[in-house]
Motif scaffolding. Structure first.
Motif, mmCIF file in Angstrom:
data_model
loop_
_atom_site.group_PDB
_atom_site.id
_atom_site.type_symbol
_atom_site.label_atom_id
_atom_site.label_comp_id
_atom_site.label_asym_id
_atom_site.label_seq_id
_atom_site.Cartn_x
_atom_site.Cartn_y
_atom_site.Cartn_z
ATOM 1 N N GLU A 118 0.828 -1.140 0.119
ATOM 2 C CA GLU A 118 -0.136 -0.063 0.045
ATOM 3 C C GLU A 118 0.777 1.242 -0.058
ATOM 4 O O GLU A 118 0.543 2.196 -0.716
ATOM 5 N N LYS A 119 1.957 1.293 0.788
ATOM 6 C CA LYS A 119 2.526 2.505 1.072
ATOM 7 C C LYS A 119 3.695 2.671 -0.209
ATOM 8 O O LYS A 119 4.105 3.743 -0.269
ATOM 9 N N LEU A 120 4.356 1.731 -0.464
ATOM 10 C CA LEU A 120 5.193 1.627 -1.543
ATOM 11 C C LEU A 120 4.680 1.350 -3.048
ATOM 12 O O LEU A 120 4.721 2.203 -3.951
ATOM 13 N N LEU A 121 4.231 0.052 -3.217
ATOM 14 C CA LEU A 121 3.953 -0.325 -4.532
ATOM 15 C C LEU A 121 2.861 0.470 -5.104
ATOM 16 O O LEU A 121 2.918 0.935 -6.295
ATOM 17 N N LYS A 122 1.855 0.520 -4.346
ATOM 18 C CA LYS A 122 0.535 1.209 -4.811
ATOM 19 C C LYS A 122 0.791 2.706 -5.157
ATOM 20 O O LYS A 122 0.335 3.281 -6.075
ATOM 21 N N LYS A 123 1.354 3.516 -4.438
ATOM 22 C CA LYS A 123 1.571 4.691 -4.395
ATOM 23 C C LYS A 123 2.666 4.943 -5.661
ATOM 24 O O LYS A 123 2.671 5.833 -6.533
ATOM 25 N N ARG A 124 3.684 4.090 -5.836
ATOM 26 C CA ARG A 124 4.640 4.142 -6.838
ATOM 27 C C ARG A 124 3.790 4.185 -8.158
ATOM 28 O O ARG A 124 4.277 4.803 -9.010
ATOM 29 N N ASN A 125 2.957 3.098 -8.342
ATOM 30 C CA ASN A 125 2.132 2.830 -9.643
ATOM 31 C C ASN A 125 1.251 3.855 -9.888
ATOM 32 O O ASN A 125 1.184 4.392 -11.073
ATOM 33 N N THR A 126 0.801 4.617 -8.704
ATOM 34 C CA THR A 126 -0.146 5.742 -9.047
ATOM 35 C C THR A 126 0.815 6.664 -9.543
ATOM 36 O O THR A 126 0.380 7.441 -10.585
ATOM 37 N N ILE A 127 1.859 7.078 -9.102
ATOM 38 C CA ILE A 127 2.780 8.079 -9.582
ATOM 39 C C ILE A 127 3.202 7.806 -11.137
ATOM 40 O O ILE A 127 3.151 8.603 -12.006
ATOM 41 N N ALA A 128 3.739 6.691 -11.279
ATOM 42 C CA ALA A 128 4.340 6.188 -12.428
ATOM 43 C C ALA A 128 3.332 6.286 -13.559
ATOM 44 O O ALA A 128 3.731 6.466 -14.909
ATOM 45 N N HIS A 129 2.047 6.228 -13.102
ATOM 46 C CA HIS A 129 0.977 6.241 -14.344
ATOM 47 C C HIS A 129 0.608 7.835 -14.753
ATOM 48 O O HIS A 129 -0.530 7.865 -15.416
ATOM 49 N N GLY A 130 1.330 8.733 -13.935
ATOM 50 C CA GLY A 130 0.963 9.789 -14.319
ATOM 51 C C GLY A 130 -0.291 10.609 -13.419
ATOM 52 O O GLY A 130 -0.515 11.621 -13.933
#
Length: 224
Positions: A162-174
């Motif tokens: 939740e704190k790493l992968l999910k947020k990273r994906n949200t940011i990486a997808h613009g």
């Protein structure tokens, strides 16, 4: 150069971890500067999340494959490998058998386990462990594959997912995501701790030969 010795493995892990720590510390230092405007700090925090994930995934991938290469280079017989490495060595054959109903394939697998376990093992190790979208479930499988202990990471699963992968994906997808500075600092500390622990686990398993299983001695004639 192939990773054949404990020293080579330890050096590889140390070098791999060192440059990642330096880069993450440099980024955190910029984030900690009070002179940046709020907009710049928010951009750096979002960048920090993507970099934390990149180094987490990258280190797990490189260190895992390095340990696998080290074990492969020991050239042990299959019956001297721990169960997890036997399973990994046999994965290709088992996958092939699983994808077909041909009796010949199943017979080959059975024949191997019955007659060829004393042969020198052959473990494919080049980029064998894939870490794309490194969720806690994917990471758990990697830890199991290498014969490591997962218990340390059980309490980190929400952090990883939740704190790493999910947020990273949200940011990486613009997509825009506001990152809390205190939460980022905690995530930075936890990721460094997990990488340190993973490195130590591999070092310890290699040095204590946990990949090695002593063959049972043949029974003496009087016990046959």
């Amino acid at each position: 150069m192939k990773i054949r010795t404990l020293e080579q493995l330890s050096d590889q892990l140390a070098d791999e971890l060192a440059w990642r720590k330096i880069e993450l510390s440099a980024l955190k230092g910029m984030i900690d500067l009070k002179s940046f405007s709020s907009g710049k700090n928010k951009a750096l925090l979002r960048s920090g999340i993507t970099m934390l994930y990149a180094h987490w995934e990258g280190f797990i991938k490189v260190s895992s494959n390095s340990y696998l290469e080290f074990v492969a280079m020991q050239n042990l017989p299959y019956n001297n490998l721990s169960n997890n490495f036997i399973a990994l060595a046999m994965k290709d054959k088992l996958d092939q058998a699983n994808q077909t109903n041909k009796a010949t394939i199943y017979n080959e697998v059975a024949e191997f386990f019955l007659t060829k376990m004393a042969e020198r093992s052959s473990i494919k190790y080049v980029n064998r462990i894939v870490t794309s979208n490194l969720s806690s479930s994917v990471f758990k499988e990697i830890v199991c594959m290498l014969g490591l202990d997962y218990s340390f990471y059980e309490s980190k699963e929400v952090l990883i997912d939740e704190k790493l992968l999910k947020k990273r994906n949200t940011i990486a997808h613009g997509n825009y995501l506001d990152i809390d500075k205190k939460e980022y600092d905690e995530l930075h500390t936890q990721i460094i701790t997990m990488m340190d622990n993973f490195r130590n686990q591999i070092d310890n398993c290699a040095s204590t030969k946990q990949y090695y299983r002593q063959r049972e001695p043949m029974p003496s004639p009087e016990h046959i």
